[in-house]
Write a protein that holds these residues in place. Structure first.
Motif, mmCIF file in Angstrom:
data_model
loop_
_atom_site.group_PDB
_atom_site.id
_atom_site.type_symbol
_atom_site.label_atom_id
_atom_site.label_comp_id
_atom_site.label_asym_id
_atom_site.label_seq_id
_atom_site.Cartn_x
_atom_site.Cartn_y
_atom_site.Cartn_z
ATOM 1 N N ALA A 33 0.869 -1.162 0.000
ATOM 2 C CA ALA A 33 0.000 0.000 0.000
ATOM 3 C C ALA A 33 0.918 1.227 0.000
ATOM 4 O O ALA A 33 1.962 1.230 0.651
ATOM 5 C CB ALA A 33 -0.886 0.011 1.237
ATOM 6 N N ILE A 34 0.539 2.230 -0.740
ATOM 7 C CA ILE A 34 1.340 3.443 -0.823
ATOM 8 C C ILE A 34 0.527 4.608 -0.275
ATOM 9 O O ILE A 34 -0.639 4.795 -0.634
ATOM 10 C CB ILE A 34 1.767 3.749 -2.262
ATOM 11 N N GLY A 35 1.142 5.355 0.593
ATOM 12 C CA GLY A 35 0.479 6.515 1.159
ATOM 13 C C GLY A 35 1.229 7.792 0.874
ATOM 14 O O GLY A 35 2.454 7.789 0.741
ATOM 15 N N GLY A 42 5.984 23.455 11.687
ATOM 16 C CA GLY A 42 5.331 23.627 12.969
ATOM 17 C C GLY A 42 4.107 22.766 13.183
ATOM 18 O O GLY A 42 3.429 22.893 14.204
ATOM 19 N N LYS A 43 3.827 21.889 12.223
ATOM 20 C CA LYS A 43 2.641 21.034 12.341
ATOM 21 C C LYS A 43 3.038 19.570 12.326
ATOM 22 O O LYS A 43 4.116 19.207 11.860
ATOM 23 C CB LYS A 43 1.666 21.329 11.207
ATOM 24 N N GLU A 44 2.138 18.740 12.816
ATOM 25 C CA GLU A 44 2.377 17.307 12.785
ATOM 26 C C GLU A 44 2.160 16.757 11.374
ATOM 27 O O GLU A 44 1.455 17.345 10.562
ATOM 28 C CB GLU A 44 1.450 16.601 13.769
ATOM 29 N N ARG A 45 2.773 15.614 11.134
ATOM 30 C CA ARG A 45 2.568 14.934 9.860
ATOM 31 C C ARG A 45 1.106 14.551 9.701
ATOM 32 O O ARG A 45 0.466 14.108 10.660
ATOM 33 C CB ARG A 45 3.444 13.695 9.791
ATOM 34 N N GLU A 46 0.601 14.707 8.492
ATOM 35 C CA GLU A 46 -0.816 14.461 8.206
ATOM 36 C C GLU A 46 -0.932 13.458 7.063
ATOM 37 O O GLU A 46 -0.250 13.600 6.038
ATOM 38 C CB GLU A 46 -1.482 15.790 7.818
ATOM 39 N N GLY A 47 -1.795 12.486 7.214
ATOM 40 C CA GLY A 47 -2.082 11.568 6.126
ATOM 41 C C GLY A 47 -2.931 12.259 5.078
ATOM 42 O O GLY A 47 -3.888 12.945 5.407
ATOM 43 N N VAL A 48 -2.573 12.093 3.821
ATOM 44 C CA VAL A 48 -3.279 12.753 2.719
ATOM 45 C C VAL A 48 -4.099 11.745 1.924
ATOM 46 O O VAL A 48 -5.292 11.959 1.683
ATOM 47 C CB VAL A 48 -2.278 13.462 1.793
ATOM 48 N N SER A 49 -3.469 10.670 1.503
ATOM 49 C CA SER A 49 -4.148 9.711 0.637
ATOM 50 C C SER A 49 -3.412 8.387 0.674
ATOM 51 O O SER A 49 -2.204 8.349 0.931
ATOM 52 C CB SER A 49 -4.185 10.247 -0.801
ATOM 53 N N CYS A 50 -4.152 7.298 0.428
ATOM 54 C CA CYS A 50 -3.566 5.961 0.363
ATOM 55 C C CYS A 50 -4.168 5.219 -0.809
ATOM 56 O O CYS A 50 -5.321 5.459 -1.185
ATOM 57 C CB CYS A 50 -3.860 5.159 1.637
ATOM 58 N N ILE A 51 -3.392 4.288 -1.350
ATOM 59 C CA ILE A 51 -3.892 3.396 -2.378
ATOM 60 C C ILE A 51 -3.422 1.996 -2.036
ATOM 61 O O ILE A 51 -2.275 1.787 -1.641
ATOM 62 C CB ILE A 51 -3.446 3.821 -3.795
ATOM 63 N N LEU A 104 -3.395 -0.044 7.606
ATOM 64 C CA LEU A 104 -2.405 0.679 8.397
ATOM 65 C C LEU A 104 -2.157 2.063 7.811
ATOM 66 O O LEU A 104 -1.966 3.039 8.552
ATOM 67 C CB LEU A 104 -1.092 -0.109 8.447
ATOM 68 N N CYS A 105 -2.173 2.164 6.497
ATOM 69 C CA CYS A 105 -1.998 3.463 5.863
ATOM 70 C C CYS A 105 -3.146 4.394 6.228
ATOM 71 O O CYS A 105 -2.929 5.545 6.617
ATOM 72 C CB CYS A 105 -1.893 3.289 4.357
ATOM 73 N N VAL A 110 2.173 4.006 10.696
ATOM 74 C CA VAL A 110 3.221 3.899 9.692
ATOM 75 C C VAL A 110 4.584 3.647 10.298
ATOM 76 O O VAL A 110 5.617 3.981 9.706
ATOM 77 C CB VAL A 110 3.237 5.153 8.800
ATOM 78 N N ALA A 111 4.605 3.042 11.480
ATOM 79 C CA ALA A 111 5.877 2.780 12.164
ATOM 80 C C ALA A 111 6.793 1.897 11.334
ATOM 81 O O ALA A 111 8.019 1.982 11.427
ATOM 82 C CB ALA A 111 5.618 2.162 13.525
ATOM 83 N N HIS A 112 6.220 1.025 10.516
ATOM 84 C CA HIS A 112 7.012 0.097 9.713
ATOM 85 C C HIS A 112 7.022 0.475 8.240
ATOM 86 O O HIS A 112 7.301 -0.358 7.378
ATOM 87 C CB HIS A 112 6.486 -1.326 9.900
ATOM 88 N N ALA A 113 6.724 1.723 7.959
ATOM 89 C CA ALA A 113 6.705 2.181 6.571
ATOM 90 C C ALA A 113 8.112 2.495 6.087
ATOM 91 O O ALA A 113 9.030 2.730 6.876
ATOM 92 C CB ALA A 113 5.827 3.425 6.450
#
Length: 125
Positions: A33-35, A42-51, A104-105, A110-113
């Motif tokens: 899976a790719i995210g 100044g911001k936390e990482r944000e998930g945008v999209s996954c496939i 998981l994505c 994503v600890a193991h990404a």
């Protein structure tokens, strides 16, 4: 180990478009899976999209739904993020990651990404 490489970032005016690419040599991206994730200063990482691998299921964060499209080209071993109607708040470093599973994505575990180096996207107002 999978080492994705992002490209396609740049400076664009509000309302413009960019297409980001995520490629990897020596590894078949469709096994993962790719995210796409982003992090603004100044911001936390944000998930945008996954496939997903296989059937190509997709997920989008509410903030980009209807504007961004994620896709795979298995022949090119590349995953794309087409970004339209860009807004200044989309400004961030964008990273792609190979994630063991689609779930998981989506939930951001994503600890193991395997991460790329990132590409800067800047949207001017």
């Amino acid at each position: 180990q999978l080492q994705p490489v992002e490209s396609g970032g740049g400076l664009v005016q509000s309302g413009g478009s960019l297409r980001l690419s995520c490629a990897a040599s020596g590894f078949t991206l469709d096994y993962y899976a790719i995210g796409w994730f982003r992090q603004a200063p100044g911001k936390e990482r944000e998930g945008v999209s996954c496939i997903s691998s296989g059937d190509g299921s997709t997920y989008y964060a509410d903030s980009v739904k209807g504007r961004f499209t994620i896709s795979r080209d298995n022949a090119e071993n590349t995953v794309y993020l087409q970004m339209n109607s860009l807004k200044p708040e989309d400004t961030a470093i964008y990273y792609c990651a190979g994630v063991p599973t689609f779930r998981l994505c989506v939930i951001g575990q994503v600890a193991h990404a395997s991460w790329g180096q990132g590409t800067q996207v800047t949207v001017s107002s």
